[in-house]
Design a protein around this motif. Structure first.
Motif, short mmCIF file in Angstrom:
data_model
loop_
_atom_site.label_atom_id
_atom_site.label_comp_id
_atom_site.label_asym_id
_atom_site.label_seq_id
_atom_site.Cartn_x
_atom_site.Cartn_y
_atom_site.Cartn_z
N ILE A 283 -3.16 19.32 19.96
CA ILE A 283 -2.30 18.14 20.04
C ILE A 283 -2.91 16.97 19.28
CG2 ILE A 283 -1.38 16.39 21.64
CD1 ILE A 283 -1.00 18.67 23.66
N ALA A 284 -4.22 16.78 19.46
CA ALA A 284 -4.89 15.67 18.76
C ALA A 284 -4.80 15.87 17.24
CB ALA A 284 -6.34 15.59 19.20
N GLU A 285 -4.95 17.10 16.78
CA GLU A 285 -4.88 17.39 15.35
C GLU A 285 -3.49 17.09 14.79
OE1 GLU A 285 -5.05 21.36 12.50
OE2 GLU A 285 -6.00 21.42 14.47
N ILE A 286 -2.45 17.51 15.50
CA ILE A 286 -1.08 17.27 15.04
C ILE A 286 -0.75 15.78 15.09
CG2 ILE A 286 1.35 17.70 15.58
CD1 ILE A 286 0.50 20.53 16.43
N LYS A 287 -1.18 15.08 16.13
CA LYS A 287 -0.93 13.64 16.21
C LYS A 287 -1.58 12.90 15.03
CE LYS A 287 -0.20 12.78 21.11
NZ LYS A 287 -0.72 12.10 22.32
N ALA A 288 -2.80 13.31 14.72
CA ALA A 288 -3.50 12.66 13.60
C ALA A 288 -2.75 12.91 12.30
CB ALA A 288 -4.93 13.18 13.50
N MET A 289 -2.26 14.14 12.10
CA MET A 289 -1.51 14.46 10.89
C MET A 289 -0.18 13.67 10.84
SD MET A 289 -2.26 18.59 10.70
CE MET A 289 -1.00 18.93 9.50
N MET A 290 0.48 13.52 12.00
CA MET A 290 1.73 12.76 12.04
C MET A 290 1.49 11.29 11.72
SD MET A 290 3.63 14.55 15.30
CE MET A 290 5.04 13.48 15.32
N ASN A 291 0.41 10.74 12.29
CA ASN A 291 0.09 9.33 12.03
C ASN A 291 -0.26 9.10 10.56
OD1 ASN A 291 0.58 8.57 14.66
ND2 ASN A 291 -1.55 8.84 15.30
N ALA A 292 -0.90 10.09 9.95
CA ALA A 292 -1.29 9.97 8.54
C ALA A 292 -0.12 10.30 7.61
CB ALA A 292 -2.48 10.88 8.24
N GLY A 293 0.96 10.87 8.17
CA GLY A 293 2.10 11.23 7.35
C GLY A 293 1.92 12.52 6.59
N THR A 294 0.98 13.34 7.02
CA THR A 294 0.72 14.60 6.32
C THR A 294 1.22 15.83 7.08
OG1 THR A 294 -1.47 14.73 7.33
CG2 THR A 294 -1.32 13.66 5.17
N TYR A 295 1.92 15.62 8.17
CA TYR A 295 2.42 16.74 8.97
C TYR A 295 3.81 17.12 8.46
CZ TYR A 295 3.81 19.58 12.96
OH TYR A 295 4.22 20.61 13.76
N HIS A 296 3.92 18.33 7.94
CA HIS A 296 5.20 18.81 7.41
C HIS A 296 5.45 20.23 7.92
CE1 HIS A 296 5.49 15.41 4.71
NE2 HIS A 296 4.25 15.64 4.32
N VAL A 297 6.66 20.48 8.29
CA VAL A 297 7.06 21.82 8.72
C VAL A 297 8.15 22.27 7.76
CG1 VAL A 297 8.10 23.17 10.58
CG2 VAL A 297 6.56 21.29 11.12
N SER A 298 8.01 23.50 7.27
CA SER A 298 9.03 24.01 6.35
C SER A 298 10.30 24.32 7.13
CB SER A 298 8.52 25.24 5.61
OG SER A 298 8.55 26.37 6.47
N GLY A 299 11.41 24.15 6.49
CA GLY A 299 12.71 24.44 7.11
C GLY A 299 12.83 25.89 7.49
N MET A 300 12.26 26.77 6.68
CA MET A 300 12.33 28.21 6.96
C MET A 300 11.54 28.55 8.23
SD MET A 300 13.65 31.02 6.01
CE MET A 300 14.15 30.90 4.32
N ASP A 301 10.34 27.98 8.38
CA ASP A 301 9.54 28.22 9.59
C ASP A 301 10.27 27.71 10.83
OD1 ASP A 301 7.54 29.37 8.09
OD2 ASP A 301 6.28 27.55 8.04
N PHE A 302 10.87 26.53 10.72
CA PHE A 302 11.62 25.95 11.83
C PHE A 302 12.80 26.84 12.22
CE2 PHE A 302 14.92 23.06 13.47
CZ PHE A 302 14.24 22.54 14.56
N ALA A 303 13.55 27.30 11.24
CA ALA A 303 14.71 28.16 11.50
C ALA A 303 14.29 29.49 12.12
CB ALA A 303 15.48 28.39 10.21
N ASN A 304 13.22 30.08 11.60
CA ASN A 304 12.73 31.34 12.15
C ASN A 304 12.31 31.18 13.62
OD1 ASN A 304 13.16 32.93 9.89
ND2 ASN A 304 11.14 32.48 9.02
N LYS A 305 11.64 30.09 13.93
CA LYS A 305 11.20 29.85 15.30
C LYS A 305 12.40 29.67 16.22
CE LYS A 305 7.59 29.24 17.88
NZ LYS A 305 6.66 30.31 18.11
N MET A 306 13.42 28.95 15.75
CA MET A 306 14.63 28.77 16.56
C MET A 306 15.32 30.11 16.80
SD MET A 306 16.40 25.23 15.35
CE MET A 306 17.74 25.47 16.48
N LEU A 307 15.39 30.96 15.78
CA LEU A 307 16.01 32.28 15.95
C LEU A 307 15.20 33.15 16.91
CD1 LEU A 307 17.21 33.13 12.33
CD2 LEU A 307 18.63 32.72 14.35
N ASP A 308 13.88 33.09 16.81
CA ASP A 308 13.03 33.87 17.73
C ASP A 308 13.27 33.43 19.16
OD1 ASP A 308 11.94 35.28 15.64
OD2 ASP A 308 10.10 34.08 15.53
#
Length: 93
Positions: A60-85
Motif C-alpha cells: 500500500i505504501a509503495e502504491i501510494k508513493a507512486m500515485m503521489n508522484a504521478g507514476t502509477y499507471h495501470v494498463s487498460g488491458m490488465d484492468f479489463a482482464n482483472k474485471m473479467l476474472d
C-alpha cells in the motif's frame, strides 16, 4: 369379573419380584484425548495466520508513493482482464 384370575396373575408378578438382578462391578476407565503432532502444528500455524494482518502495508505504501508522484499507471488491458476474472469467478459460485 373373575377374581381368581386376578389373584393368579398377582401371584405371578409377586413371584417374579423376588428375583434380584445382579450388577457387575465394572471398572470404567477414563476417556483421554490426545492431539497429534500434525494437529499441534496446525494449531500453531492457524494462530500465526490469525495474528498476521490481512493488509500488506508495504504494498500500500509503495502504491501510494507512486500515485503521489504521478507514476502509477495501470494498463487498460490488465484492468479489463482483472474485471473479467472477478466476474467469471462470481458466476462460478
Amino acid at each position: 369379573m373373575r377374581i381368581d384370575a386376578y389373584n393368579a396373575v398377582s401371584q405371578i408378578y409377586q413371584a417374579n419380584s423376588n428375583y434380584k438382578t445382579k450388577t457387575a462391578n465394572a471398572s470404567y476407565g477414563s476417556d483421554k484425548v490426545e492431539i497429534s503432532s500434525v494437529g499441534k502444528e496446525y494449531q500453531v500455524a492457524k494462530a500465526a495466520v490469525a495474528q498476521a494482518s490481512d493488509v500488506r502495508e508495504d504494498k500500500i505504501a509503495e502504491i501510494k508513493a507512486m500515485m503521489n508522484a504521478g507514476t502509477y499507471h495501470v494498463s487498460g488491458m490488465d484492468f479489463a482482464n482483472k474485471m473479467l476474472d472477478n466476474f467469471t469467478s462470481e458466476l462460478a459460485l
